[in-house]
Design a protein around this motif. Structure first.
Motif, PDB file in Angstrom:
ATOM      1  N   UNK A 177       2.976   9.148   1.049  1.00 22.40           N
ATOM      2  CA  UNK A 177       3.851  10.048   0.290  1.00 22.40           C
ATOM      3  C   UNK A 177       3.178  11.394   0.047  1.00 22.40           C
ATOM      4  N   UNK A 178       3.830  12.482   0.422  1.00 16.43           N
ATOM      5  CA  UNK A 178       3.352  13.791  -0.057  1.00 16.43           C
ATOM      6  C   UNK A 178       3.340  13.786  -1.582  1.00 16.43           C
ATOM      7  N   UNK A 179       2.365  14.452  -2.175  1.00 19.25           N
ATOM      8  CA  UNK A 179       2.242  14.443  -3.633  1.00 19.25           C
ATOM      9  C   UNK A 179       3.453  15.086  -4.300  1.00 19.25           C
ATOM     10  N   UNK A 180       4.091  16.031  -3.593  1.00 18.22           N
ATOM     11  CA  UNK A 180       5.246  16.759  -4.126  1.00 18.22           C
ATOM     12  C   UNK A 180       6.061  17.247  -2.940  1.00 18.22           C
ATOM     13  N   UNK A 181       7.351  17.457  -3.163  1.00 22.71           N
ATOM     14  CA  UNK A 181       8.172  18.030  -2.098  1.00 22.71           C
ATOM     15  C   UNK A 181       8.122  19.554  -2.118  1.00 22.71           C
ATOM     16  N   UNK A 182       7.742  20.123  -3.249  1.00 23.60           N
ATOM     17  CA  UNK A 182       7.627  21.578  -3.333  1.00 23.60           C
ATOM     18  C   UNK A 182       6.338  22.023  -2.635  1.00 23.60           C
ATOM     19  N   UNK A 183       6.345  23.231  -2.043  1.00 27.63           N
ATOM     20  CA  UNK A 183       5.128  23.683  -1.360  1.00 27.63           C
ATOM     21  C   UNK A 183       4.021  24.055  -2.343  1.00 27.63           C
TER      22      UNK A 183
ATOM     23  N   UNK B 110       4.418   3.960 -11.305  1.00 32.51           N
ATOM     24  CA  UNK B 110       4.968   3.108 -12.354  1.00 32.51           C
ATOM     25  C   UNK B 110       4.804   1.624 -12.011  1.00 32.51           C
ATOM     26  N   UNK B 111       4.972   1.289 -10.717  1.00 31.80           N
ATOM     27  CA  UNK B 111       4.917  -0.106 -10.295  1.00 31.80           C
ATOM     28  C   UNK B 111       3.508  -0.555  -9.918  1.00 31.80           C
TER      29      UNK B 111
ATOM     30  N   UNK C  67       9.508   9.145  -5.426  1.00 31.60           N
ATOM     31  CA  UNK C  67       8.767   8.055  -4.763  1.00 31.60           C
ATOM     32  C   UNK C  67       7.366   7.911  -5.357  1.00 31.60           C
ATOM     33  N   UNK C  68       6.719   9.052  -5.628  1.00 28.44           N
ATOM     34  CA  UNK C  68       5.381   9.010  -6.224  1.00 28.44           C
ATOM     35  C   UNK C  68       5.453   8.405  -7.627  1.00 28.44           C
TER      36      UNK C  68
ATOM     37  N   UNK D  74       0.826  -1.208   0.000  1.00 28.90           N
ATOM     38  CA  UNK D  74       0.000   0.000   0.000  1.00 28.90           C
ATOM     39  C   UNK D  74       0.862   1.260   0.000  1.00 28.90           C
ATOM     40  N   UNK D  75       0.618   2.115  -0.984  1.00 27.63           N
ATOM     41  CA  UNK D  75       1.237   3.433  -1.010  1.00 27.63           C
ATOM     42  C   UNK D  75       0.127   4.470  -1.159  1.00 27.63           C
ATOM     43  N   UNK D  76       0.099   5.431  -0.239  1.00 27.60           N
ATOM     44  CA  UNK D  76      -0.881   6.508  -0.320  1.00 27.60           C
ATOM     45  C   UNK D  76      -0.168   7.772  -0.802  1.00 27.60           C
ATOM     46  N   UNK D  77      -0.736   8.392  -1.822  1.00 30.19           N
ATOM     47  CA  UNK D  77      -0.217   9.665  -2.320  1.00 30.19           C
ATOM     48  C   UNK D  77      -1.162  10.740  -1.803  1.00 30.19           C
ATOM     49  N   UNK D  78      -0.655  11.571  -0.898  1.00 29.83           N
ATOM     50  CA  UNK D  78      -1.533  12.449  -0.129  1.00 29.83           C
ATOM     51  C   UNK D  78      -1.390  13.909  -0.542  1.00 29.83           C
ATOM     52  N   UNK D  79      -2.511  14.598  -0.482  1.00 32.75           N
ATOM     53  CA  UNK D  79      -2.571  16.029  -0.775  1.00 32.75           C
ATOM     54  C   UNK D  79      -1.809  16.842   0.271  1.00 32.75           C
TER      55      UNK D  79
END
Lengths: 293, 293
Positions: B127-133, B185-186, B179-180, B27-32
């Protein structure tokens, strides 16, 4: 204005006595920021806060932090495996969050500390010695440790760890703040509190321009010795003074402050409000007697 | 890997059900992160933390924050006159301090969030959706408010305040993290959780490169509708979807995600663990049926 230079407990106790004697409008404390540390992204300022908690009558009897504080955040950090070597109570942390919020919003450390003292209902001024960061490091056992790490991890508070030297990182770029300069200029007396002459008062006097501003002030400068019966009342002061090659006791204090002070008030215990007021009064009277007539 | 895109409660509940169905390693969650906010100098990340608390089985029944948390720091801040419009429990704050410490030490937000989920004992990736703010702002009553201020001060959670538009400040400079991209991809399935399509999932899909990475993945993409009986289960989703000119219900979801999804799982309540697992299973089975054989 009476300007009190203060590090930790000794200077804070004297400031508390002075508050009773001269009132909040006439009291300005110039506090050591060399022990400041950033923890979990939060700006912790141990000496200015210790002074503020004493002035607010909210110091805990353990000697630091706020009375009747709780430890929920530290417990949660420890449960989460976080390092909580520096323990902050919840309300103590709240004060640090107020400071950090002000700093992140662009306030100078002087303004951020004012937000904390205001929040505590303190009427006196508690001024960081400088707005630029100064970080006192202690060389001990061959390692160079930030002051708080030395104190807490190295057993510094029990005097157990050897002191091989002190480094004041960043001090060359620091300057007394406009508020500090104004207080010194307007002072009727400048009092160096009975804090560690090397590790607590030392950083204040090492700020370039500080000794000059003190010397330029018309106010007499009186130091209160931190030694009672030839030893510091509390903390690792003995080890720092000895390492600096100075004798323990009044002679060591006079030599540590050579050129900066006009007189020395000998060792007194300040463990009651009455004793703190007495030392404050003696110090002020002594300062008045030194004033050029 | 099953990749779940999540905002707040709906996505987090689905992620919790998915955890039971596929296990933490898959499980990987991509979070807002558009709702992130800095408070008192502390970095608060509401959606990634909400997901993490759900996955750790520590979400409080009020719908956010940690179960059995205390409020000592907020009480002290309020007693000190600080604005505590955004209330954080003590243990919730401790998690934010872990994050902030990691960020100040130079960690990427992805690494900082990993420190939080690790501390909570969560084995899945959040996972944060992006590292940029990216900072989601809501135009409401002629004012442009950061999302959390809109929600808390503007009564957003009760749906009371009008929504006139959404701005995603900083989104142009944001990119999906490595990571996202690796998770997409996987992925064997990509699931868009039943969170606010405009204000919560919208920012994730608006990160430049995100829709492309989802489209490039061989995995089927299934959205779970946040609407039950034509209205969102919780929060101001209705107002955001209506303001975007979309109908409430499945049709609105399909249009919000036009071009990004292969299928839609209709509205379900997820108010028990069994219900959450059932929705997770249905969604995965549906995704599997969409996979090119």
């Amino acid at each position: 204005v009476v300007a009190v230079l203060a590090g930790g407990t000794g200077g804070a106790k004297l400031a508390r006595g002075m508050l009773d004697v001269v009132g909040p409008e006439r009291l300005t404390v110039i506090a050591n920021t060399g022990d400041d540390v950033e923890l979990y992204g939060v700006h912790v300022s141990p000496d200015p806060d210790l002074v503020s908690y004493w002035l607010a009558d909210r110091i805990d009897e353990r000697g630091w932090g706020l009375r009747e504080d709780t430890w929920k955040v530290m417990e949660a950090l420890e449960a989460a495996g976080g390092r909580a070597w520096f323990r902050l109570g919840d309300a103590d942390l709240a004060m640090c969050l107020l400071r950090t919020e002000a700093l992140r919003a662009g306030a100078r450390p002087t303004e951020a500390q004012a937000a904390v003292t205001r929040a505590l209902g303190v009427g006196a001024s508690v001024l960081p010695m400088a707005d630029e960061p100064v970080r006192t490091h202690v060389r001990s056992g061959g390692r160079l440790l930030p002051f708080q790490e030395f104190m807490i991890l190295g057993g510094g508070s029990s005097g157990g760890a050897p002191v091989e030297g002190v480094e004041l990182q960043g001090v060359e770029a620091a300057r007394p703040t406009p508020e500090v300069l104004a207080a010194l200029e307007r002072a009727e007396a400048i009092v160096i509190g009975p804090s560690n002459p090397i590790a607590s008062i030392g950083p204040i006097l090492a700020v370039p321009g500080m000794r000059e501003a003190i010397a330029a002030s018309p106010a007499p400068v009186v130091a209160v010795s931190p030694f009672v019966g030839g030893h510091a009342v509390k903390g690792p002061t003995d080890a720092f003074v000895a390492q600096a090659g100075l004798p323990l006791g009044a002679e060591g204090v006079v030599r540590a402050y050579a050129g900066a002070i006009d007189g020395l008030v000998a060792d007194r215990l300040m463990d009651t409000p009455a004793a703190r007021r007495r030392v404050a009064r003696i110090t002020l009277d002594f300062a008045a007697s030194l004033r050029p007539s």
